[in-house]
Scaffold this active site. Structure first.
Site, short mmCIF file in Angstrom:
data_model
loop_
_atom_site.label_atom_id
_atom_site.label_comp_id
_atom_site.label_asym_id
_atom_site.label_seq_id
_atom_site.Cartn_x
_atom_site.Cartn_y
_atom_site.Cartn_z
N HIS A 40 0.83 -1.19 0.00
CA HIS A 40 0.00 0.00 0.00
C HIS A 40 0.87 1.25 0.00
O HIS A 40 1.48 1.61 1.00
CB HIS A 40 -0.91 -0.02 1.24
CG HIS A 40 -1.89 1.09 1.28
ND1 HIS A 40 -1.88 2.03 2.29
CD2 HIS A 40 -2.93 1.41 0.47
CE1 HIS A 40 -2.87 2.88 2.10
NE2 HIS A 40 -3.52 2.53 1.00
N HIS A 82 -0.52 10.49 -2.95
CA HIS A 82 -1.77 10.07 -2.30
C HIS A 82 -2.93 10.94 -2.74
O HIS A 82 -4.04 10.47 -2.92
CB HIS A 82 -1.59 10.14 -0.78
CG HIS A 82 -2.86 9.89 -0.01
ND1 HIS A 82 -3.65 8.78 -0.24
CD2 HIS A 82 -3.46 10.59 0.97
CE1 HIS A 82 -4.68 8.83 0.58
NE2 HIS A 82 -4.60 9.92 1.32
#
Length: 370
Positions: A40, A82
């Site tokens: 991740h 992100h």
């Protein structure tokens, strides 16, 4: 009442009251290999997220896929951040030459103030350096602040390919199209650039080591008509996607049957599989994994993190929220629930939970048959 279905030797169960008719293209359920490990944002528990440092560390720890969140630059290149607002993950606020770029805009119905990738060329973004996004929870990661640039999609693909050649195992990528409706509106669509980069890498089929994920729906439906690479419908615990689809409806049995018409897997928040209360106490597993398998979808929940702050109460060690608990045991609990892959900030914890066995491969050998 429980309905039981055996497909290619796999026992799948669903609540009959919720079940929809099987889609014509029923797949065979979970892959025959071990669950895949999705790093991740890289090994983001150990390095600032979405940097080549984090991706390299993830591969060292056993990740099968490295996951970039993709956003667009002003000159229509794709980079890994992100969010398209980058003040929390770079040193852009410290650059006086970019002070005038700070602004406020609406993104997916929310007002956001900061610096946005779409206001910078790639060359300009390359002058910035990455920072740890969660310095209070991950203070050790701040030692790497300033050491890494913002990586492009092409650099990430090259890293995966080089690692595959070096290690002898296939390393894939698992890109998320971030805010696709927003970027479509400002005429910087993510999907054409992404597909072109994948094609250039020779990754165009379901047998290639790629999953494309999105919290939105319409872009995945459009992608289904443009590529054969595997697609993943992400699901938040509540609310609706930016393009107006209810996540609650999506995860019903009828909704999962619809998802299976355009996607190969779902990526639900882990609490949708094993819920927890406000104190972090786990409840009984839901039927989501069984229902998704019944519809022919793999299940890759997010996100498993090692800090006590993120762990369920039973896996915390001590009272310090920054301290590391037993992420391996938490992941193992979800593996017992039948998931097919894990998004983990600590690929090492996921690898330990899965344990030794046949080599994992994100290639077509692990893909359920059509």
């Amino acid at each position: 009442m429980i309905r039981v279905l055996v497909v290619s030797g796999a026992l799948l169960m669903s609540h009959a009251g919720d079940a929809a008719p099987l889609p014509p293209s029923l797949r065979a359920g979970p892959p025959p290999g071990l669950p895949v490990i999705i790093a991740h944002r890289g090994a983001s528990a150990e390095r600032p997220e979405h940097t080549l440092l984090a991706y390299e560390r993830a591969i060292e720890e056993g990740a099968d896929f490295i996951e970039p969140d993709l956003v667009a630059t002003k000159d229509h290149r794709l980079v890994a951040r992100h969010e398209n607002e980058i003040s929390g993950t770079t040193d852009v606020a410290d650059k006086p030459e970019f002070a005038g770029r700070k602004r406020t805009q609406m993104i997916d119905g929310e007002s956001v103030t900061g610096w946005f990738t779409e206001d910078f060329t790639l060359a300009e973004l390359k002058t910035l350096r990455a920072r740890e996004r969660l310095p209070q929870l991950r203070p050790a990661n701040t030692a790497f602040d300033g050491q890494a640039a913002i990586p492009t999609l092409e650099e990430i693909i090259a890293l995966a390919k080089a690692a595959s050649a070096r290690t002898g195992r296939v390393i894939g990528i698992y890109p998320e199209t971030k805010h696709p409706t927003h970027f479509q509106k400002i005429r910087l669509p993510l999907e054409p650039v992404l597909l072109a980069a994948l094609a250039s890498a020779g990754w165009t089929s379901a047998n290639d080591p790629v999953f494309i994920q999105s919290f939105e729906v319409d872009n995945l439906k459009a992608l289904r008509g443009q590529t054969e690479v595997r697609l993943v419908q992400l699901m938040a615990p509540e609310g609706a996607s930016a393009d107006g689809y209810s996540y609650a409806d999506m995860r019903s049995a009828a909704g999962l049957a619809k998802v299976a018409n355009y996607a190969d897997a779902i990526g639900p928040e882990r609490g949708l599989i094993i819920p927890r209360d406000k104190d972090g106490v786990l409840g009984a597993p839901t039927s989501l994994v069984a229902d998704a398998h019944y519809a022919g979808l793999e299940v890759h929940p997010w996100t498993f993190r090692p800090e006590n702050f993120f762990l369920a109460a039973r896996f915390r060690q001590g009272a310090n929220p920054v301290a590391r608990g037993d992420a391996e045991a938490e992941i193992r609990l979800y593996l017992e629930a039948g998931i097919d892959g894990v998004f983990s900030d600590s690929p090492a914890a996921a690898a330990a939970a899965i344990g030794p066995g046949q080599p994992r491969s994100p290639s077509g050998d692990n893909r359920p048959g059509n």
